[in-house]
Write an enzyme that holds these catalytic residues in place. Sequence first.
Site, PDB file in Angstrom:
ATOM      1  N   ARG A 141     -15.659 -16.288 -14.603  1.00  0.00           N
ATOM      2  CA  ARG A 141     -16.073 -17.050 -13.427  1.00  0.00           C
ATOM      3  C   ARG A 141     -15.928 -18.538 -13.743  1.00  0.00           C
ATOM      4  NH1 ARG A 141     -19.817 -19.238 -15.772  1.00  0.00           N
ATOM      5  NH2 ARG A 141     -20.010 -20.687 -14.042  1.00  0.00           N
ATOM      6  N   GLY A 142     -16.091 -19.355 -12.715  1.00  0.00           N
ATOM      7  CA  GLY A 142     -15.861 -20.785 -12.850  1.00  0.00           C
ATOM      8  C   GLY A 142     -14.436 -21.112 -12.457  1.00  0.00           C
ATOM      9  N   ALA A 143     -14.264 -22.145 -11.649  1.00  0.00           N
ATOM     10  CA  ALA A 143     -12.942 -22.425 -11.076  1.00  0.00           C
ATOM     11  C   ALA A 143     -11.834 -22.557 -12.121  1.00  0.00           C
ATOM     12  CB  ALA A 143     -13.022 -23.679 -10.198  1.00  0.00           C
ATOM     13  N   ARG A 181     -11.298 -13.593  -5.209  1.00  0.00           N
ATOM     14  CA  ARG A 181     -12.404 -14.451  -4.774  1.00  0.00           C
ATOM     15  C   ARG A 181     -11.782 -15.591  -3.974  1.00  0.00           C
ATOM     16  NH1 ARG A 181     -16.799 -16.226  -8.952  1.00  0.00           N
ATOM     17  NH2 ARG A 181     -17.983 -16.471  -7.022  1.00  0.00           N
ATOM     18  N   GLN A 230     -26.753 -18.067 -13.080  1.00  0.00           N
ATOM     19  CA  GLN A 230     -25.832 -18.551 -14.112  1.00  0.00           C
ATOM     20  C   GLN A 230     -26.429 -19.701 -14.912  1.00  0.00           C
ATOM     21  OE1 GLN A 230     -24.840 -17.720 -10.986  1.00  0.00           O
ATOM     22  NE2 GLN A 230     -22.665 -17.245 -10.907  1.00  0.00           N
ATOM     23  N   ASP A 280     -15.926 -25.905  -7.188  1.00  0.00           N
ATOM     24  CA  ASP A 280     -14.979 -24.803  -7.075  1.00  0.00           C
ATOM     25  C   ASP A 280     -13.780 -25.158  -6.210  1.00  0.00           C
ATOM     26  OD1 ASP A 280     -16.098 -21.997  -8.247  1.00  0.00           O
ATOM     27  OD2 ASP A 280     -17.722 -23.356  -7.727  1.00  0.00           O
ATOM     28  N   ASN A 340     -19.267 -25.958  -3.928  1.00  0.00           N
ATOM     29  CA  ASN A 340     -19.771 -25.583  -5.252  1.00  0.00           C
ATOM     30  C   ASN A 340     -20.850 -24.526  -5.071  1.00  0.00           C
ATOM     31  OD1 ASN A 340     -19.675 -26.013  -8.147  1.00  0.00           O
ATOM     32  ND2 ASN A 340     -21.685 -26.954  -7.982  1.00  0.00           N
ATOM     33  N   LYS A 341     -21.362 -24.031  -6.170  1.00  0.00           N
ATOM     34  CA  LYS A 341     -22.351 -22.956  -6.144  1.00  0.00           C
ATOM     35  C   LYS A 341     -23.492 -23.280  -5.182  1.00  0.00           C
ATOM     36  CE  LYS A 341     -22.417 -19.702  -7.962  1.00  0.00           C
ATOM     37  NZ  LYS A 341     -22.050 -18.344  -7.525  1.00  0.00           N
TER      38      LYS A 341
END
Length: 354
Positions: A46-48, A89, A194, A235, A253-254
């Site tokens: 995960r994470g861009a 995603r 996270q 992201d 973003n998240k």
Amino acid sequence: MRTIEWDDDRDCIAMVDQTKLPSAYTTYHAETVADLIESIRLLRVRGAPALGAAGAYGVALAARRNDAADFDAFVDAATTDADAIATARPTAVNLSREVETVLAELDACSSIPEARERTLALAEDIADADVERNKRLGAHGADLLGDDDTVMTHCNAGALATVDWGTALGVIYSAQEAGKDVRVVANETRPLNQGARITTVELQEHGVDVTLIPDSASGLCMQEGRIDAVVVGADRIVLDGGTAFGEGGVVFNKIGTYNHAVLADRHDVPFVVAAPHATIDADRSADEVEIERRDPEELRKIYGTQNAPPETDVYNPAFDATPMELVDYLVTETGVYEPPLDRTAFEDVDRAPA
């Protein structure tokens, strides 16, 4: 090891299984395209920036697991697999962008052996470039922090959200390398924690003083004067706000990032977004960005224990949108920018691996 890399011995993708943190640090091997897609959706990776590497390696994996004898059929099958990876995603732009980059390399090939060799070589270059640009980004961002600062961060934008080093946490690590004593307040980050599960692990391993708080305590911490800056990752960043935001960019973003940006603005705390140029999408407006919605069970249950009645309706977005007008500084590998952004600085940027 890096967050994600190619395992030459097993001829497949190896990644840190982030679903097992913090109880275990284990490696998962994605030996098929289906394994990789599952890993992306389950957030093993995960994470861009890390998803960008996953997309690049995914095309190489598709080329290796493709048993078509005819080259045209081989390309068609690999492209179908690549398209499925790119859409695993939807919000982070890096995933689809790096899939497209390696697919273009595939299209330039004329034989199956050449395609397999060149797609993997380019994927490796993309992964290496991610580490290099994050180091440069971190050095620029560290200049914004003072000795003895306390920084709030959200979600995980560290080494485990990239191939290595990190974006928002990379700023912290670079400040630490520069001899600055920087403390971190980490939001737990809903819905999958996270911040609690991953950011705290990373920071403790780097010897950074970290305090974990619930997301809803961020305003109180700012109100009490505990926070000198908020530094988050992204992201996807668009330069066109669309109908909802008008002129100016938008940071996706998240979920929860927007809350913290509003609170930081209210309390005069600098709000910093750290993201490489690969995360900036100059081609789309905010109207065109799909915000991923996660499984309702992630909120109805917590680690298998019922947290709400099974019939409860759930709205579980993974990301939110923060207008660039709430951002004080955007840090990339090329420097520090203060909004409003000059579009020409980000349009037609060469994002190819150095």
